[in-house]
Design an enzyme around this catalytic site. Structure first.
Site, PDB file in Angstrom:
ATOM      1  N   TYR A   1     -10.852   1.763   5.027  1.00  0.00           N
ATOM      2  CA  TYR A   1      -9.515   1.655   4.168  1.00  0.00           C
ATOM      3  C   TYR A   1     -10.060   0.944   3.684  1.00  0.00           C
ATOM      4  O   TYR A   1     -10.727   0.139   3.471  1.00  0.00           O
ATOM      5  CB  TYR A   1      -9.127   1.484   4.732  1.00  0.00           C
ATOM      6  CG  TYR A   1      -7.449   1.352   4.450  1.00  0.00           C
ATOM      7  CD1 TYR A   1      -6.668   2.231   3.541  1.00  0.00           C
ATOM      8  CD2 TYR A   1      -6.226   0.702   3.756  1.00  0.00           C
ATOM      9  CE1 TYR A   1      -5.193   2.074   3.164  1.00  0.00           C
ATOM     10  CE2 TYR A   1      -5.627   0.006   3.616  1.00  0.00           C
ATOM     11  CZ  TYR A   1      -5.171   0.790   3.566  1.00  0.00           C
ATOM     12  OH  TYR A   1      -3.798   1.123   2.650  1.00  0.00           O
TER      13      TYR A   1
ATOM     14  N   SER B   1       0.642  -1.547   0.246  1.00  0.00           N
ATOM     15  CA  SER B   1      -0.017  -0.048  -0.547  1.00  0.00           C
ATOM     16  C   SER B   1       1.195   1.271   0.092  1.00  0.00           C
ATOM     17  O   SER B   1       0.174   2.273   0.195  1.00  0.00           O
ATOM     18  CB  SER B   1      -1.305   0.220   1.523  1.00  0.00           C
ATOM     19  OG  SER B   1      -1.893  -0.758   0.900  1.00  0.00           O
TER      20      SER B   1
ATOM     21  N   LYS C   1       0.363   2.909  -3.315  1.00  0.00           N
ATOM     22  CA  LYS C   1      -1.280   3.741  -3.297  1.00  0.00           C
ATOM     23  C   LYS C   1      -0.533   6.292  -3.030  1.00  0.00           C
ATOM     24  O   LYS C   1      -1.147   6.567  -4.311  1.00  0.00           O
ATOM     25  CB  LYS C   1      -1.805   4.028  -2.235  1.00  0.00           C
ATOM     26  CG  LYS C   1      -3.088   2.780  -1.897  1.00  0.00           C
ATOM     27  CD  LYS C   1      -3.935   2.747  -0.728  1.00  0.00           C
ATOM     28  CE  LYS C   1      -4.427   1.713  -0.673  1.00  0.00           C
ATOM     29  NZ  LYS C   1      -4.201   0.051  -0.857  1.00  0.00           N
TER      30      LYS C   1
END
Length: 391
Positions: A174, A64, A67
């Protein structure tokens, strides 16, 4: 010139973490606007199989931490007037109109309904669209079991059939928002996400070791994902990411090295520029480090729904979310200052950019579960404390 510090205390943190079995291996790096001032590593690439020492040039799955890279690609499109953050997602990716809200189950059958409003691109960037992840949402665990629809890790398009778990704009959840954002970026650019990121971020910043799929030489320099066996010792779980995915995951797909990713961090620390290359305007970078979720808060606790994958997530009180960044609203004693932007990756990588102190840093291992509080999370915290003590 970048600052000079005595990194002995940080070295000791990394060595001790590997020795006590908190992590299978670890690399860490820190920099300021002028350059790297600390880098270190401990352990080997593959437990029981490799003698190759882990360094800041070793390849890791950053999960992540991808991201923020995808988010920057979208923000670049906003700056060029190509992307409207307030537009509904379906304007760019029409299939999003098929995404419904999961409203419980009837004898094991999912109940789906229309969302109360249309999710926007801004809500994708800020994780307020209602999309979740199975490992932090037991309703999605049940949904996947009931329908056979996979999560995003296998890399098949079926993952985009996952429902919302809240109405858009009503709470911070999330989830797979940035995977959808990657598809928005592709639609705007008219090309695949790997090409967009390579042409607009990694190539301009000289990040030659950052990619969705590694060549043979770089792959041979990668750690593997590790889990603990019944004897408590770390063992390699091999490769988890699909090496021939149907789509490039803006939410988790990149491999990188600590030395590569710190260039991206430094560009953000410097207001969007590094080595005379500008990837974002200062105004956009300021917005990324500003609360973008209004009165909503990042949850103080997110219980695990899949313990082999992740522990429960704990955050400070009233923490916020900017563009791709978790923002602490108070100083951390002995650590980062209020307004620091940070995030992490599922296989236990973590970065933060403290613009007040003028530093950025990251720490890497590839292991599961995520953020185990006596293992990886404790190592993150000890690294941060040792780093600030050395400044």
């Amino acid at each position: 010139m970048s600052r000079t510090i005595d990194g002995t205390g940080i070295d000791q943190v990394l060595d001790a973490a590997v020795r006590r079995g908190a992590v299978p291996h670890v690399a860490a790096i820190a920099a300021d606007a002028d350059g790297i001032f600390y880098e270190g590593g401990a352990g080997v690439r593959v437990a029981g199989e490799s003698d190759d020492p882990v360094t800041t040039s070793t390849q890791f799955r950053i999960m992540s931490m991808t991201k923020m890279v995808c988010t920057v690609a979208a923000l670049q499109q906003v700056e060029r007037g190509e992307l409207d953050l307030d537009a509904p997602v379906e304007q760019y990716v029409p299939e999003f109109v098929d995404v419904k809200v999961l409203d419980g189950f009837d004898n094991g059958t999912p109940i789906l309904r229309e969302p109360a409003s249309k999710a926007t691109v801004h809500q994708l960037i800020t994780h307020t669209s209602g999309l979740g992840y199975w490992f932090w949402n037991d309703q999605l665990v049940k949904y996947e079991a009931a329908t056979g629809i996979p999560n995003v890790v296998p890399g098949t398009m079926d993952a985009f059939k996952a429902p919302l778990v809240a109405d858009p704009g009503t709470e911070y959840v999330y989830g797979i928002n940035t995977d959808w954002l990657g598809r928005v970026v592709e639609a705007v650019a008219g090309k695949k996400l790997d090409a967009v990121i390579r042409e607009n971020i990694t190539d301009p910043l000289g990040m030659d070791d950052t990619a969705f799929i590694l060549d043979e030489a770089r792959y041979a320099n990668a750690v593997t994902v590790h889990v603990k066996g019944e004897d408590g010792a770390w063992t390699s779980a091999g490769e988890i990411l699909n090496q021939d995915p149907e789509w490039y995951a803006g939410g988790h797909g990149l491999y990188s090295t600590p030395r590569d990713y710190i260039r991206f961090e430094r560009a953000l620390l410097r207001g969007g520029e590094l080595d005379s290359v500008r990837i974002l305007s200062e105004e956009t970078v300021d917005a990324a480090f500003t609360n973008q979720i209004g009165d909503l808060d990042f949850p103080a606790e997110i219980p695990t729904a899949d313990p082999p994958i992740t522990d429960t997530m704990h955050a400070g009180p009233g923490w916020k979310w900017g563009y791709g960044l978790l923002l602490n609203t108070e100083d951390v004693p002995g650590g980062r200052r209020a307004g620091t932007g940070a995030w992490a990756g599922l296989f236990n990588t973590h970065f933060f950019i403290d613009r007040t102190t003028g530093i950025c840093a990251s720490i890497y291992t590839n292991s599961l579960p995520f953020i185990t509080h006596e293992d990886a999370w404790k190592t993150y915290m000890e690294f941060e404390q040792a780093l600030y003590a050395a400044l």
